[in-house]
Design an enzyme around this catalytic site. Structure first.
Site, PDB file in Angstrom:
ATOM      1  N   GLY A  10       0.814  -1.215   0.000  1.00 18.00           N
ATOM      2  CA  GLY A  10       0.000   0.000   0.000  1.00 18.00           C
ATOM      3  C   GLY A  10       0.848   1.266   0.000  1.00 18.00           C
ATOM      4  CG  PHE A  11       0.254   6.155   0.506  1.00 26.49           C
ATOM      5  CD1 PHE A  11       1.396   6.698  -0.061  1.00 26.49           C
ATOM      6  CD2 PHE A  11      -0.463   6.917   1.447  1.00 26.49           C
ATOM      7  CE1 PHE A  11       1.829   7.973   0.285  1.00 26.49           C
ATOM      8  CE2 PHE A  11      -0.043   8.189   1.796  1.00 26.49           C
ATOM      9  CZ  PHE A  11       1.109   8.718   1.219  1.00 26.49           C
ATOM     10  CB  ALA A  58      -3.273  -4.612   6.248  1.00 33.51           C
ATOM     11  CB  ALA A  59      -6.341  -0.196   7.653  1.00 31.69           C
ATOM     12  CE1 TYR A 161      -8.861   4.140   8.546  1.00 28.66           C
ATOM     13  CE2 TYR A 161      -8.843   6.462   9.159  1.00 28.66           C
ATOM     14  CZ  TYR A 161      -8.163   5.303   8.834  1.00 28.66           C
ATOM     15  OH  TYR A 161      -6.795   5.302   8.815  1.00 28.66           O
ATOM     16  CE  LYS A 165      -6.574   2.294  10.949  1.00 29.34           C
ATOM     17  NZ  LYS A 165      -5.351   1.476  10.878  1.00 29.34           N
ATOM     18  CG  ASN A 190      -4.506  15.314   7.516  1.00 24.24           C
ATOM     19  OD1 ASN A 190      -4.578  15.429   8.743  1.00 24.24           O
ATOM     20  ND2 ASN A 190      -5.562  15.365   6.746  1.00 24.24           N
ATOM     21  NE  ARG A 229      -8.103  17.857   8.928  1.00 23.52           N
ATOM     22  CZ  ARG A 229      -9.149  18.635   9.171  1.00 23.52           C
ATOM     23  NH1 ARG A 229      -8.976  19.839   9.707  1.00 23.52           N
ATOM     24  NH2 ARG A 229     -10.372  18.234   8.896  1.00 23.52           N
TER      25      ARG A 229
HETATM   26  C1  UD1 Z   1      -7.785  12.443   6.836  1.00 25.03           C
HETATM   27  C2  UD1 Z   1      -8.252  11.113   6.310  1.00 25.03           C
HETATM   28  C3  UD1 Z   1      -8.350  10.139   7.411  1.00 25.03           C
HETATM   29  C4  UD1 Z   1      -7.002  10.010   8.048  1.00 25.03           C
HETATM   30  C5  UD1 Z   1      -6.580  11.363   8.555  1.00 25.03           C
HETATM   31  C6  UD1 Z   1      -5.215  11.300   9.165  1.00 25.03           C
HETATM   32  C7  UD1 Z   1      -9.777  10.617   4.498  1.00 25.03           C
HETATM   33  C8  UD1 Z   1     -11.116  10.860   3.868  1.00 25.03           C
HETATM   34  N1  UD1 Z   1      -9.535  11.256   5.653  1.00 25.03           N
HETATM   35  O1  UD1 Z   1      -8.793  13.013   7.678  1.00 25.03           O
HETATM   36  O2  UD1 Z   1      -8.752   8.876   6.922  1.00 25.03           O
HETATM   37  O3  UD1 Z   1      -7.010   9.097   9.082  1.00 25.03           O
HETATM   38  O4  UD1 Z   1      -6.575  12.294   7.514  1.00 25.03           O
HETATM   39  O5  UD1 Z   1      -4.281  10.890   8.249  1.00 25.03           O
HETATM   40  O6  UD1 Z   1      -8.957   9.884   3.985  1.00 25.03           O
HETATM   41  N2  UD1 Z   1     -11.511  19.083   1.885  1.00 25.03           N
HETATM   42  C9  UD1 Z   1     -11.570  20.057   0.903  1.00 25.03           C
HETATM   43  N3  UD1 Z   1     -11.797  19.674  -0.383  1.00 25.03           N
HETATM   44  C10 UD1 Z   1     -11.962  18.362  -0.751  1.00 25.03           C
HETATM   45  C11 UD1 Z   1     -11.896  17.375   0.260  1.00 25.03           C
HETATM   46  C12 UD1 Z   1     -11.663  17.765   1.577  1.00 25.03           C
HETATM   47  O7  UD1 Z   1     -11.421  21.239   1.183  1.00 25.03           O
HETATM   48  O8  UD1 Z   1     -12.139  18.088  -1.943  1.00 25.03           O
HETATM   49  C13 UD1 Z   1     -11.281  19.520   3.283  1.00 25.03           C
HETATM   50  C14 UD1 Z   1     -12.252  18.902   4.250  1.00 25.03           C
HETATM   51  O9  UD1 Z   1     -13.424  19.664   4.333  1.00 25.03           O
HETATM   52  C15 UD1 Z   1     -11.462  18.920   5.544  1.00 25.03           C
HETATM   53  C16 UD1 Z   1     -10.001  18.791   5.080  1.00 25.03           C
HETATM   54  O10 UD1 Z   1     -10.008  19.077   3.702  1.00 25.03           O
HETATM   55  O11 UD1 Z   1     -11.625  20.146   6.197  1.00 25.03           O
HETATM   56  C17 UD1 Z   1      -9.393  17.434   5.296  1.00 25.03           C
HETATM   57  O12 UD1 Z   1     -10.173  16.465   4.664  1.00 25.03           O
HETATM   58  P1  UD1 Z   1      -9.780  14.903   4.600  1.00 25.03           P
HETATM   59  O13 UD1 Z   1      -8.371  14.729   4.155  1.00 25.03           O
HETATM   60  O14 UD1 Z   1     -10.824  14.231   3.798  1.00 25.03           O
HETATM   61  O15 UD1 Z   1     -10.034  14.424   6.107  1.00 25.03           O
HETATM   62  P2  UD1 Z   1      -9.264  14.525   7.485  1.00 25.03           P
HETATM   63  O16 UD1 Z   1     -10.307  14.814   8.508  1.00 25.03           O
HETATM   64  O17 UD1 Z   1      -8.131  15.469   7.490  1.00 25.03           O
END
Ligand code: UD1
Length: 337
Positions: A10-11, A58-59, A161, A165, A190, A229
């Site tokens: 995976g990634f 793995a998840a 999710y 976790k 992130n 983030r």
């Molecule tokens: C993300 C992951 C989560 C992971 C965590 C820590 C996803 C969906 N979320 O959570 O699984 O455990 O990081 O690594 O994989 N946003 C935009 N435009 C878009 C999509 C999202 O502006 O097209 C914004 C959202 O509103 C949010 C932020 O970006 O405020 C982060 O979104 P996202 O990466 O989806 O979720 P996290 O809560 O940070």
């Protein structure tokens, strides 16, 4: 020392594999993409012979689409981890590093000038619809400062999710107590970097923006783009896994935030990627998702003191590389029929 690495193709797992090899570990991989399932006792029994530690990446990841995803999350993440832990006990493997996530916290930590440290409830749909994105103090209604969250913060999983976790952490703690094993949970913030799965319903925002730019489209930034983030580079996450293998607390699970220590807003991340690719410029849409948290940034004190962890890839360098790095195919392979 020999390590079983789940999710090795995976990634994040593929970067962990590289870091483990470089650190001198023998690595045995297990991954659905190569036909081996953590829920399969015989696949585990074949691979756990003479293994000293398991690094469990793995998840089924991401936010999913809707409730039809619930059985998949529970099966892969909860049941799969239970099967793995039982197999480790059978083979006398006493060391586990678990890929956890900052999503176990739910909303980040805040401080109200009058009422101190606050963990706010989910934001009201009415507020979001009116463009009021910042959580407010539940006692006086005033604005709050976002502060770094540490590992002692109460957990508040807000989606399937996140729930699975957290369940993995609890199962690993049960296993450690029962067997005297050493378990470390790495709460990734992130993660981004080369081979990040491209835009799917399960992708994080960095991959979504990167895929949009590649297709010549503007990144669509939700809310007002001010949500914070901590974007941490996948090679730093891989190094954290290597450091965590040296964890020494028998009979316990210890959790660590793994982040860059350099938080940025989602709007800044979109702008950095767009600038590196020469546009198009991000669009702030004002859209919102009810399940999203506003800000979450990490305290790294514990990881730095106890694991010696310190991220090496800064935001500017990491985004420069990520802007043109190859993306992966899909974050959540389906189990083979
Ligand atoms: C993300 C992951 C989560 C992971 C965590 C820590 C996803 C969906 N979320 O959570 O699984 O455990 O990081 O690594 O994989 N946003 C935009 N435009 C878009 C999509 C999202 O502006 O097209 C914004 C959202 O509103 C949010 C932020 O970006 O405020 C982060 O979104 P996202 O990466 O989806 O979720 P996290 O809560 O940070």
């Amino acid at each position: 020392m020999k390590v079983l690495l789940t999710g090795a193709a995976g990634f994040i797992g593929s970067h962990v594999a590289e870091a483990l090899y470089t650190a001198g570990y023998g690595v045995v991989g297990l991954d659905l993409r190569t036909g081996a399932d953590i829920r399969d006792d015989s696949a585990l029994d074949q691979r756990l012979v003479d293994v000293d530690a398991v690094v469990h990446q793995a998840a089924k990841v991401g936010l999913g689409v809707d409730v039809t995803d619930l059985p998949g999350y529970a099966s892969v993440n909860v049941y799969g981890t239970a099967v793995l832990l039982a197999a480790m006990a059978r083979h006398g493997v006493g060391r586990l590093v678990l890929a956890s996530s900052m999503v176990v916290y739910g909303e980040g930590a805040y401080a109200c000038a009058e009422h101190g440290w606050i963990r706010p409830m989910p934001r009201a749909a009415d507020d979001l619809a009116r463009g009021l994105f910042e959580p407010r103090c539940p006692r006086c209604g005033s604005g709050m400062a976002c502060v770094a969250i540490d590992e002692d913060a109460p957990t508040d999983p807000r989606n399937a999710y996140a729930t699975t976790k957290l369940a993995q952490e609890h199962l690993a703690a049960n296993w450690a107590r029962e067997t005297g094993g050493v378990a470390v949970a790495l709460r990734y913030h992130n993660v981004y970097g080369p081979r990040m799965p491209r835009d799917t319903p399960y992708s994080g925002v960095a991959a979504i923006f990167r895929s949009a730019l590649e297709a010549g489209c503007a990144p669509r930034v939700f809310e007002d783009g001010g949500q914070r983030r901590d974007f941490v580079h996948v090679r730093d996450v891989a190094q954290a896994n290597v450091a965590a293998l040296a964890g020494r607390r028998p009979g316990m699970l210890t959790a660590y935030n793994i982040a860059s220590g350099e938080p940025h807003t989602v709007g800044e991340m979109a702008a950095a990627l767009a600038a590196q690719r020469g546009g198009p410029e991000p669009v702030i849409t004002g859209e919102y998702r009810l399940g999203d948290v506003r800000h979450i940034v990490a305290s790294l004190d514990k990881a730095s003191h106890e694991l010696g962890f310190r991220a090496q890839v800064g935001f500017a360098d990491g985004m420069r590389e990520f802007a043109t790095a190859p993306l992966g195919r899909s974050s959540s392979p389906q189990p083979p029929a």
